[in-house]
Scaffold this motif. Structure first.
Motif, PDB file in Angstrom:
ATOM      1  N   ALA A  34       1.385   1.483   5.423  1.00  0.00           N
ATOM      2  CA  ALA A  34       1.654   1.895   4.048  1.00  0.00           C
ATOM      3  C   ALA A  34       3.064   2.453   3.902  1.00  0.00           C
ATOM      4  O   ALA A  34       3.753   2.731   4.886  1.00  0.00           O
ATOM      5  N   GLU A  35       3.486   2.628   2.657  1.00  0.00           N
ATOM      6  CA  GLU A  35       4.763   3.258   2.334  1.00  0.00           C
ATOM      7  C   GLU A  35       4.495   4.641   1.739  1.00  0.00           C
ATOM      8  O   GLU A  35       3.463   4.857   1.095  1.00  0.00           O
ATOM      9  N   LEU A  36       5.433   5.556   1.952  1.00  0.00           N
ATOM     10  CA  LEU A  36       5.285   6.917   1.450  1.00  0.00           C
ATOM     11  C   LEU A  36       6.061   7.103   0.153  1.00  0.00           C
ATOM     12  O   LEU A  36       7.208   6.683   0.038  1.00  0.00           O
ATOM     13  N   GLU A  37       5.415   7.737  -0.794  1.00  0.00           N
ATOM     14  CA  GLU A  37       6.051   8.148  -2.047  1.00  0.00           C
ATOM     15  C   GLU A  37       5.997   9.673  -2.082  1.00  0.00           C
ATOM     16  O   GLU A  37       4.974  10.260  -2.427  1.00  0.00           O
ATOM     17  N   VAL A  38       7.092  10.309  -1.670  1.00  0.00           N
ATOM     18  CA  VAL A  38       7.137  11.770  -1.606  1.00  0.00           C
ATOM     19  C   VAL A  38       7.444  12.315  -2.994  1.00  0.00           C
ATOM     20  O   VAL A  38       8.400  11.879  -3.640  1.00  0.00           O
ATOM     21  N   ALA A  91      -4.152   7.239  -1.418  1.00  0.00           N
ATOM     22  CA  ALA A  91      -4.543   8.633  -1.256  1.00  0.00           C
ATOM     23  C   ALA A  91      -3.366   9.538  -1.591  1.00  0.00           C
ATOM     24  O   ALA A  91      -2.216   9.099  -1.671  1.00  0.00           O
ATOM     25  N   ILE A  92      -3.683  10.811  -1.789  1.00  0.00           N
ATOM     26  CA  ILE A  92      -2.687  11.872  -1.913  1.00  0.00           C
ATOM     27  C   ILE A  92      -2.729  12.673  -0.619  1.00  0.00           C
ATOM     28  O   ILE A  92      -3.811  13.040  -0.142  1.00  0.00           O
ATOM     29  N   MET A 137       0.845  -1.193   0.000  1.00  0.00           N
ATOM     30  CA  MET A 137       0.000   0.000   0.000  1.00  0.00           C
ATOM     31  C   MET A 137       0.881   1.243   0.000  1.00  0.00           C
ATOM     32  O   MET A 137       1.902   1.285   0.679  1.00  0.00           O
ATOM     33  N   LYS A 138       0.460   2.225  -0.773  1.00  0.00           N
ATOM     34  CA  LYS A 138       1.257   3.443  -0.914  1.00  0.00           C
ATOM     35  C   LYS A 138       0.398   4.687  -0.707  1.00  0.00           C
ATOM     36  O   LYS A 138      -0.796   4.696  -1.004  1.00  0.00           O
ATOM     37  N   LEU A 139       1.071   5.732  -0.222  1.00  0.00           N
ATOM     38  CA  LEU A 139       0.487   7.055  -0.107  1.00  0.00           C
ATOM     39  C   LEU A 139       1.408   8.026  -0.825  1.00  0.00           C
ATOM     40  O   LEU A 139       2.621   8.022  -0.591  1.00  0.00           O
ATOM     41  N   VAL A 140       0.846   8.868  -1.693  1.00  0.00           N
ATOM     42  CA  VAL A 140       1.632   9.883  -2.382  1.00  0.00           C
ATOM     43  C   VAL A 140       1.576  11.174  -1.560  1.00  0.00           C
ATOM     44  O   VAL A 140       0.485  11.669  -1.258  1.00  0.00           O
ATOM     45  N   VAL A 141       2.732  11.692  -1.185  1.00  0.00           N
ATOM     46  CA  VAL A 141       2.801  12.938  -0.412  1.00  0.00           C
ATOM     47  C   VAL A 141       3.289  14.051  -1.327  1.00  0.00           C
ATOM     48  O   VAL A 141       4.402  13.980  -1.868  1.00  0.00           O
ATOM     49  N   GLY A 142       2.474  15.062  -1.516  1.00  0.00           N
ATOM     50  CA  GLY A 142       2.889  16.233  -2.271  1.00  0.00           C
ATOM     51  C   GLY A 142       3.707  17.143  -1.379  1.00  0.00           C
ATOM     52  O   GLY A 142       3.199  17.659  -0.371  1.00  0.00           O
ATOM     53  N   TYR A 143       4.976  17.338  -1.733  1.00  0.00           N
ATOM     54  CA  TYR A 143       5.890  18.049  -0.835  1.00  0.00           C
ATOM     55  C   TYR A 143       6.363  19.365  -1.417  1.00  0.00           C
ATOM     56  O   TYR A 143       6.642  19.485  -2.611  1.00  0.00           O
ATOM     57  N   LEU A 144       6.449  20.363  -0.551  1.00  0.00           N
ATOM     58  CA  LEU A 144       7.128  21.624  -0.821  1.00  0.00           C
ATOM     59  C   LEU A 144       8.046  21.897   0.355  1.00  0.00           C
ATOM     60  O   LEU A 144       7.774  21.458   1.479  1.00  0.00           O
TER      61      LEU A 144
END
Length: 282
Positions: A29-33, A102-103, A1-8
Motif C-alpha cells: 500500500a501507499e501512505l497518505e500522512v 484503514a486509518i 491501495m492506501k493507508l491514511v496515517v494520522g500524524y502528530l
C-alpha cells in the motif's frame, strides 16, 4: 491501495508512521500522512491573523518534512495538512475520499491503558470511524520488524463477525502470513456449568469461522481461558511483528466502528499493534 496515517509531531506520531510503514510493506500500500490542524481564533493582540497563519503554515511544513523523513525509500508516501475542527471527522473523511483500507494512529496520547496512551482523538476514532483503525503501541518506532509476521483474529462466541473475519483473511492472504484464530473464555463471567457451556460455544464458534475461510489459507486455532479476559489473552504467545484484529461492539451502527468493553480490556495488557474493524451489515 492506501493507508491514511494520522500524524502528530510526537513520539506517538512516529509510532503511527512506523506501523503505517510496516503495514504498507506488508500489503503493498501507499501512505497518505495527514496532519490535522484545528482552526483557531487569534486571541493574542500582538499577533495579527495573517501572521498567525503564516507561523502555523511554516511549522506544519516542518512537521510534515519530519514525518516523511521517517518513511524509508521503498514505501511511497505523501503528506498534507488538513484544517478542520475535528481530527476524528477529518481523518475519517480523508479515508473515505481516498478509499483507504484503514486509518493508522499512534496510541500515545492521554490516559494510560497498558502500552497505549489513548488520547481523545484516538478514542473518538475507535468509536466513530467508517474504516478499520490500526493503533500502534508505544515504542513501535523502535522496532526493526519490516512486515507483519502473523495476523491474530479474536473471534467471539456471538454471530456477526463476518466483516472482521473477511478483513483478517484478506490481510493474511495479501501478506502471505498465517492467520491465527483465537477465542478467549473469561471465567470471571462464567461459573460451574456455565463455564463448560462457554468453552463449547467458543470452540464451536472458532471452528465455524475456520470452516468459512479459503482452504488454501494457513489457519491455526486456539481456545484460551483465564480467570479474566486479560489473563486469557496474556496466555497467548506474542512476538514483535504480530498484529491483533478485533471486531466492533454490537452497539456500533452498521459500517461504523465502536470498540467494545472486551477489546478495551485487551488493550490494557497487550503491547502488539491492534486493528479494530467496523461492524458489518446485519
Amino acid at each position: 491501495m492506501k493507508l491514511v496515517v494520522g500524524y502528530l509531531a510526537t513520539p506517538g506520531g512516529a509510532d503511527a508512521v512506523a506501523l503505517g510503514v510496516r503495514l504498507a510493506r506488508t500489503i503493498g500500500a501507499e501512505l497518505e500522512v495527514r496532519l490535522v490542524v484545528e482552526a483557531d481564533d487569534v486571541t493574542t493582540p500582538r499577533v495579527t491573523a495573517e501572521k498567525f497563519h503564516d507561523i502555523v503554515a511554516d511549522q506544519t511544513e516542518v512537521w510534515l518534512d519530519e514525518a516523511l523523513k521517517l518513511v524509508p525509500e521503498d514505501v511511497t508516501a505523501r503528506a498534507e495538512v488538513v484544517v478542520a475542527e475535528s481530527v476524528t471527522e477529518a481523518l475519517s473523511a480523508e479515508a473515505v475520499r481516498l478509499d483507504a483500507l484503514a486509518i493508522v494512529v499512534g496510541g500515545s496520547g492521554g490516559g494510560l491503558i497498558g502500552r497505549y496512551w489513548l488520547g481523545s482523538d484516538v478514542d473518538h476514532l475507535l468509536h466513530f470511524a467508517p474504516v478499520p483503525v490500526a493503533v500502534a503501541p508505544r515504542g513501535t518506532r523502535h522496532s526493526d520488524v519490516a512486515r507483519v509476521r502473523t495476523v491474530t483474529c479474536a473471534i467471539g462466541s456471538r454471530p456477526g463477525a463476518k466483516l472482521l473475519l473477511d478483513t483478517a483473511a484478506r490481510l493474511s492472504a495479501a501478506a502471505g502470513v498465517p492467520l491465527r484464530l483465537v477465542s478467549l473464555v473469561a471465567l470471571d463471567a462464567h461459573h460451574g456449568p456455565d463455564a463448560e457451556v462457554a468453552r463449547e460455544k467458543a470452540g464451536a464458534a472458532i471452528e465455524s469461522a475456520k470452516a468459512s475461510l479459503p482452504s488454501d489459507l494457513e489457519v491455526t486455532t486456539e481456545v484460551v481461558e483465564g480467570a479474566s479476559v486479560e489473563e486469557a489473552v496474556e496466555k497467548l504467545t506474542w512476538r514483535d511483528g504480530d498484529l491483533l484484529m478485533l471486531g466492533s461492539s454490537r452497539l456500533a451502527p452498521p459500517r461504523r466502528l465502536f470498540i467494545g468493553s472486551t477489546a478495551a480490556r485487551i488493550l490494557r495488557v497487550l503491547d502488539v499493534p491492534i486493528v479494530v474493524t467496523p461492524r458489518g451489515e446485519d
